[in-house]
Scaffold this motif. Structure first.
Motif, PDB file in Angstrom:
ATOM      1  N   GLU A 139      55.645   9.070  -6.560  1.00  0.00           N
ATOM      2  CA  GLU A 139      55.439  10.030  -7.642  1.00  0.00           C
ATOM      3  C   GLU A 139      54.717   9.382  -8.818  1.00  0.00           C
ATOM      4  O   GLU A 139      54.817   8.171  -9.032  1.00  0.00           O
ATOM      5  CB  GLU A 139      56.792  10.600  -8.102  1.00  0.00           C
ATOM      6  CG  GLU A 139      57.436  11.455  -7.027  1.00  0.00           C
ATOM      7  CD  GLU A 139      58.715  12.139  -7.486  1.00  0.00           C
ATOM      8  OE1 GLU A 139      59.237  11.780  -8.572  1.00  0.00           O
ATOM      9  OE2 GLU A 139      59.193  13.044  -6.774  1.00  0.00           O
ATOM     10  N   HIS A 144      55.275  13.772 -10.409  1.00  0.00           N
ATOM     11  CA  HIS A 144      54.539  14.619  -9.466  1.00  0.00           C
ATOM     12  C   HIS A 144      54.109  13.805  -8.251  1.00  0.00           C
ATOM     13  O   HIS A 144      53.765  12.616  -8.390  1.00  0.00           O
ATOM     14  CB  HIS A 144      53.310  15.237 -10.140  1.00  0.00           C
ATOM     15  CG  HIS A 144      53.678  16.060 -11.339  1.00  0.00           C
ATOM     16  ND1 HIS A 144      54.409  17.229 -11.221  1.00  0.00           N
ATOM     17  CD2 HIS A 144      53.463  15.866 -12.662  1.00  0.00           C
ATOM     18  CE1 HIS A 144      54.618  17.720 -12.434  1.00  0.00           C
ATOM     19  NE2 HIS A 144      54.067  16.910 -13.326  1.00  0.00           N
ATOM     20  N   GLU A 145      54.120  14.463  -7.102  1.00  0.00           N
ATOM     21  CA  GLU A 145      53.675  13.803  -5.860  1.00  0.00           C
ATOM     22  C   GLU A 145      52.289  13.205  -6.128  1.00  0.00           C
ATOM     23  O   GLU A 145      51.445  13.831  -6.772  1.00  0.00           O
ATOM     24  CB  GLU A 145      53.662  14.840  -4.726  1.00  0.00           C
ATOM     25  CG  GLU A 145      53.422  14.264  -3.346  1.00  0.00           C
ATOM     26  CD  GLU A 145      51.965  14.028  -3.018  1.00  0.00           C
ATOM     27  OE1 GLU A 145      51.652  13.008  -2.377  1.00  0.00           O
ATOM     28  OE2 GLU A 145      51.128  14.868  -3.425  1.00  0.00           O
ATOM     29  N   ALA A 149      49.028  14.639  -8.166  1.00  0.00           N
ATOM     30  CA  ALA A 149      48.736  14.108  -9.502  1.00  0.00           C
ATOM     31  C   ALA A 149      47.311  13.560  -9.593  1.00  0.00           C
ATOM     32  O   ALA A 149      46.610  13.791 -10.578  1.00  0.00           O
ATOM     33  CB  ALA A 149      49.747  13.011  -9.842  1.00  0.00           C
ATOM     34  N   GLU A 190      54.541  20.277  -4.376  1.00  0.00           N
ATOM     35  CA  GLU A 190      54.895  18.871  -4.616  1.00  0.00           C
ATOM     36  C   GLU A 190      55.315  18.140  -3.337  1.00  0.00           C
ATOM     37  O   GLU A 190      55.747  16.989  -3.404  1.00  0.00           O
ATOM     38  CB  GLU A 190      56.031  18.774  -5.652  1.00  0.00           C
ATOM     39  CG  GLU A 190      55.707  19.360  -7.018  1.00  0.00           C
ATOM     40  CD  GLU A 190      54.971  18.374  -7.936  1.00  0.00           C
ATOM     41  OE1 GLU A 190      54.705  17.243  -7.512  1.00  0.00           O
ATOM     42  OE2 GLU A 190      54.678  18.774  -9.082  1.00  0.00           O
ATOM     43  N   CYS A 307      49.902  24.543 -11.474  1.00  0.00           N
ATOM     44  CA  CYS A 307      49.189  23.341 -11.937  1.00  0.00           C
ATOM     45  C   CYS A 307      48.932  23.401 -13.439  1.00  0.00           C
ATOM     46  O   CYS A 307      49.099  22.396 -14.146  1.00  0.00           O
ATOM     47  CB  CYS A 307      47.862  23.176 -11.196  1.00  0.00           C
ATOM     48  SG  CYS A 307      48.098  22.850  -9.446  1.00  0.00           S
ATOM     49  N   VAL A 310      52.261  22.610 -15.278  1.00  0.00           N
ATOM     50  CA  VAL A 310      52.762  21.229 -15.293  1.00  0.00           C
ATOM     51  C   VAL A 310      51.757  20.263 -15.926  1.00  0.00           C
ATOM     52  O   VAL A 310      52.141  19.236 -16.484  1.00  0.00           O
ATOM     53  CB  VAL A 310      53.210  20.719 -13.897  1.00  0.00           C
ATOM     54  CG1 VAL A 310      54.348  21.565 -13.356  1.00  0.00           C
ATOM     55  CG2 VAL A 310      52.060  20.648 -12.918  1.00  0.00           C
TER      56      VAL A 310
END
Ligand SMILES: NC(=O)c1ccc[n+]([C@@H]2O[C@H](COP(=O)([O-])OP(=O)(O)OC[C@H]3O[C@@H](n4cnc5c(N)ncnc54)[C@H](OP(=O)(O)O)[C@@H]3O)[C@@H](O)[C@H]2O)c1
Length: 316
Positions: A139, A144-145, A149, A190, A307, A310
């Protein structure tokens, strides 16, 4: 009905994947291309993320060769400086600048963008090239994965933060033909559920880049900023050697050089084409070949809403 043999052969190359994405496709298609005018980007400024190696370094060299003032946006400044020296030594053009930014880290993207905008009046070309294909689920600092990201959230935020100095400019997202295998994961952006596979995470997020093209194109239309997606084909790069060693061993004679993989991004930076489309080898390409990967407008909207929320992008 008109029948353009060259277009039909070109389409067939893509259907075979191996021929279209490898060096054969590039060799056949590039025969018909008009060379870009020398100094086509003179007086323009360009940022390329992940430009210390592979395709990003080749894109930066190609933009510099067309006269652009290029900045390599990298997470390791000493490797960035080596790449800048290499580009300058090759005679490609003016020595690129180097700036540090971890694109997967939203806080670092904010820091970099604020600092860059304060010191620079404008950006004409922004190439989102930084990419990862991780062995295991990791992450970003914001949780975030990592593929999401790096390929989606960081590029969205950087585009938004640079948009005020990009009027009339071009944004280019380096996606991948791997996205043709994946639909949008609308229930799990994610990648929190199911067995994690780096190649799947990679392809899903490359799909997201392409699915977001119309939204981004609309979002920045008022500033005259065009947004383009492209895929480079299969290219022999340090990233492929590290992340896909078996693929590389099997396909090595077929792989493109980084300069060949970089060509369409450089061409898009120097050419007036409609915004919001997906390109490969200087032609707009379909976004889907398989029925099972098709998304609805509602799916795209859901992706955008997630998206934008976040990454902290405001409503417009
Ligand atoms: N090679 C292919 O066949 C192929 C095919 C389709 C699409 N692509 C796409 O082309 C792009 C370039 O790939 P490549 O093959 O040239 O791979 P590469 O040699 O591994 O280059 C990737 C670059 O991205 C940088 N990067 C990764 N995460 C970053 C982050 N968080 N912040 C800043 N920079 C970051 C890497 O920096 P470090 O050196 O510090 O790791 C490296 O400079 C990627 O988006 C990839 O998905 C490649």
């Amino acid at each position: 009905m008109t029948f353009d043999v060259r277009t039909v052969v070109d389409d067939m190359l893509d259907r075979t994947v191996v021929l279209g994405y490898g060096r054969t496709g590039y060799a056949l298609r590039s025969r018909g291309w008009t060379p870009l005018p020398p100094q086509a980007l003179r007086g323009r400024t360009a940022l390329v993320t992940g430009a210390n190696s592979g395709i990003g370094k080749a894109i930066a060299a190609g933009l510099a060769e067309l006269g652009a003032a290029v900045t390599l946006v990298v997470r390791d400044e000493s490797r960035g400086a080596e790449a800048a020296a290499e580009i300058a030594a090759s005679g490609s053009g003016p020595r690129p600048g180097v700036e540090r930014c971890d694109i997967s880290d939203l806080a670092d993207v904010h820091r970099f963008a604020a600092d860059f905008v304060e010191r620079n009046e404008r950006v004409d070309v922004l190439v989102h090239n930084a990419g990862v294909l991780p062995a295991a689920r990791t992450e970003s600092p914001q949780g975030h994965e990592i593929c999401l990201a790096t390929h989606v959230l960081g590029p969205l935020l950087l585009t938004e933060r640079l948009a005020p100095v990009m009027a009339g400019g071009r944004v280019i997202l380096v996606s991948s033909g791997g996205m043709y295998t994946q639909p949008l994961p609308t229930e799990d952006f994610e990648y929190k559920t199911g067995e994690y596979r780096g190649a799947t995470a990679y392809a899903r997020t490359k799909r997201m880049q392409v699915a977001l093209l119309p939204t981004l194109s609309d979002r920045y239309a008022a500033e005259g900023i065009s947004v383009h997606g492209m895929h480079p084909g299969w290219v022999d790069t340090p990233g492929v050697a590290t992340s896909l060693p078996r693929f590389r061993t099997l396909t090595r004679p077929l792989l493109r050089t980084p300069a060949e993989g970089a060509d369409t991004a450089i061409w898009l930076a120097a050419t007036e084409v409609p915004s919001g489309r997906f390109w490969h080898d200087r032609r707009a390409r379909p976004e889907h070949y398989l029925r099972r990967t098709r998304e609805s407008d509602a799916d795209r909207e859901r992706l955008w809403r997630y998206c934008a929320a976040v990454a902290g992008l405001p409503e417009r």
